[in-house]
Write a protein that holds these residues in place. Structure first.
Motif, short mmCIF file in Angstrom:
data_model
loop_
_atom_site.label_atom_id
_atom_site.label_comp_id
_atom_site.label_asym_id
_atom_site.label_seq_id
_atom_site.Cartn_x
_atom_site.Cartn_y
_atom_site.Cartn_z
N LEU A 179 0.76 15.09 -7.72
CA LEU A 179 1.07 13.90 -6.92
C LEU A 179 0.59 14.06 -5.48
O LEU A 179 0.35 13.09 -4.76
CB LEU A 179 2.57 13.62 -6.94
CG LEU A 179 3.08 12.91 -8.19
CD1 LEU A 179 4.61 12.97 -8.24
CD2 LEU A 179 2.62 11.45 -8.23
N MET A 180 0.45 15.30 -5.05
CA MET A 180 0.00 15.54 -3.68
C MET A 180 -1.42 15.06 -3.45
O MET A 180 -1.82 14.83 -2.30
CB MET A 180 0.09 17.02 -3.36
CG MET A 180 1.50 17.51 -3.34
SD MET A 180 1.78 18.61 -1.97
CE MET A 180 3.54 18.57 -1.83
N GLU A 215 -2.48 12.28 -3.98
CA GLU A 215 -2.38 10.95 -3.37
C GLU A 215 -1.38 10.89 -2.22
O GLU A 215 -1.50 10.05 -1.35
CB GLU A 215 -1.93 9.94 -4.43
CG GLU A 215 -2.93 9.74 -5.56
CD GLU A 215 -2.28 9.07 -6.76
OE1 GLU A 215 -1.18 8.51 -6.62
OE2 GLU A 215 -2.89 9.15 -7.84
N ARG A 216 -0.38 11.77 -2.25
CA ARG A 216 0.76 11.60 -1.33
C ARG A 216 0.81 12.62 -0.20
O ARG A 216 1.73 12.56 0.62
CB ARG A 216 2.08 11.72 -2.13
CG ARG A 216 2.11 10.89 -3.38
CD ARG A 216 2.88 9.64 -3.16
NE ARG A 216 2.65 8.72 -4.28
CZ ARG A 216 3.20 7.55 -4.38
NH1 ARG A 216 4.02 7.13 -3.44
NH2 ARG A 216 2.94 6.76 -5.39
N ASP A 270 1.38 11.44 3.47
CA ASP A 270 2.69 10.81 3.64
C ASP A 270 3.80 11.85 3.62
O ASP A 270 4.70 11.85 4.47
CB ASP A 270 2.96 9.82 2.50
CG ASP A 270 2.30 8.48 2.76
OD1 ASP A 270 1.86 8.27 3.91
OD2 ASP A 270 2.23 7.67 1.82
N TRP A 271 3.76 12.72 2.62
CA TRP A 271 4.84 13.70 2.46
C TRP A 271 4.84 14.69 3.62
O TRP A 271 5.91 15.12 4.05
CB TRP A 271 4.69 14.43 1.13
CG TRP A 271 5.06 13.56 -0.05
CD1 TRP A 271 5.53 12.28 -0.01
CD2 TRP A 271 5.00 13.91 -1.43
NE1 TRP A 271 5.75 11.81 -1.28
CE2 TRP A 271 5.44 12.78 -2.17
CE3 TRP A 271 4.62 15.06 -2.13
CZ2 TRP A 271 5.51 12.78 -3.57
CZ3 TRP A 271 4.69 15.06 -3.52
CH2 TRP A 271 5.13 13.94 -4.23
N LEU A 308 9.34 9.37 -8.11
CA LEU A 308 9.00 8.71 -6.84
C LEU A 308 10.11 7.75 -6.42
O LEU A 308 10.42 7.64 -5.22
CB LEU A 308 7.67 7.96 -6.99
CG LEU A 308 6.44 8.88 -7.17
CD1 LEU A 308 5.20 8.05 -7.53
CD2 LEU A 308 6.19 9.71 -5.92
N ASP A 345 12.11 8.07 -2.97
CA ASP A 345 12.19 6.93 -2.05
C ASP A 345 13.64 6.61 -1.70
O ASP A 345 13.97 6.32 -0.55
CB ASP A 345 11.52 5.69 -2.66
CG ASP A 345 10.01 5.77 -2.58
OD1 ASP A 345 9.49 6.64 -1.85
OD2 ASP A 345 9.34 4.96 -3.25
#
Ligand code: SF4
Length: 161
Positions: free
Chosen positions: A25-26, A28-29, A32-33, A146, A150
Motif C-alpha cells: 500500500l505504501m 500509493e500512500r 500521505d502516511w 484503510l 481513516d
C-alpha cells in the motif's frame, strides 16, 4: 506542526501476508502516511523501533505461545486502540488449524508442540485482550484496513472531516 498518529504494527503466528499488503500500500500512500503517521514500531519498515505508548496497535496473526500472549497483553497496555488484522488475528484461523486435528494427528505433532513450547490451543487476539476493531480477510481486505486507519486518523484529530 502536523499532528501524527502513533502506530505500531505487530505480527504473531501467521504467514504475514497482510504485512506484505500493508507494505505494498505504501506504493500509493507513502507520502500521505509519512506526513500523518509516526510508525513507532514496525519491524518490516525500520530497524529502530520503540516500545512506548501508541494511539493504535495493528496486530496480525494468531497467538500460539504464552510468551506471545504476554507480549500481546503488553502491547494492549500501552495502546489506546488495538486492531486485529486478518482472519488469523480475528478468528484464530487458518493459523490455528491444529486446534481441529483429531487425536491421531495431535499425537503426531506433539513433538513440535513440545519443542517450540506451544500452547495446547491456538487463540485469536480477542481471546486474550480487548479488540477495538477487526479487519477481516485472508489476507486482510485492503479497503477495510484503510477505512479503519481513516477512522482513527479522524478520532485522534490527525485529519479533520
Ligand atoms: S489471515 Fe491469512 S494471510 Fe493473514 S496471516 Fe493468516 S493465513 Fe496469512
Amino acid at each position: 506542526m502536523q499532528k501524527k498518529l502513533r502506530v505500531g504494527w505487530f505480527s504473531f503466528s501467521c504467514c504475514e501476508d497482510s504485512t506484505i499488503l500493508f507494505v505494498e500500500l505504501m506504493n500509493e500512500r507513502f507520502l500521505d502516511w509519512k506526513r500523518l503517521i509516526d510508525f513507532r514500531h514496525a519491524r518490516v519498515l525500520q530497524g529502530r523501533n520503540f516500545d512506548d505508548y501508541l494511539d493504535v496497535a495493528f496486530v496480525e496473526g494468531a497467538i500460539a505461545t504464552e510468551r506471545d500472549a504476554d507480549e500481546l497483553v503488553r502491547i494492549r497496555s500501552r495502546s489506546k486502540r488495538l486492531v486485529a488484522i486478518g482472519a488469523c488475528a480475528c478468528e484464530g484461523m487458518p493459523s490455528g488449524q491444529r486446534n481441529e486435528f483429531d487425536e491421531e494427528k495431535k499425537r503426531e505433532i506433539q513433538f513440535l508442540v513440545d519443542r517450540f513450547r506451544l500452547c495446547e490451543r491456538v487463540r485469536k487476539v480477542s481471546d486474550i485482550v480487548v479488540v477495538d476493531s477487526l479487519v477481516p480477510g485472508c489476507p486482510m481486505v485492503e479497503q477495510a484496513f484503510l477505512d479503519v486507519l481513516d477512522k482513527y486518523l479522524m478520532e485522534f484529530g490527525v485529519v479533520h472531516a
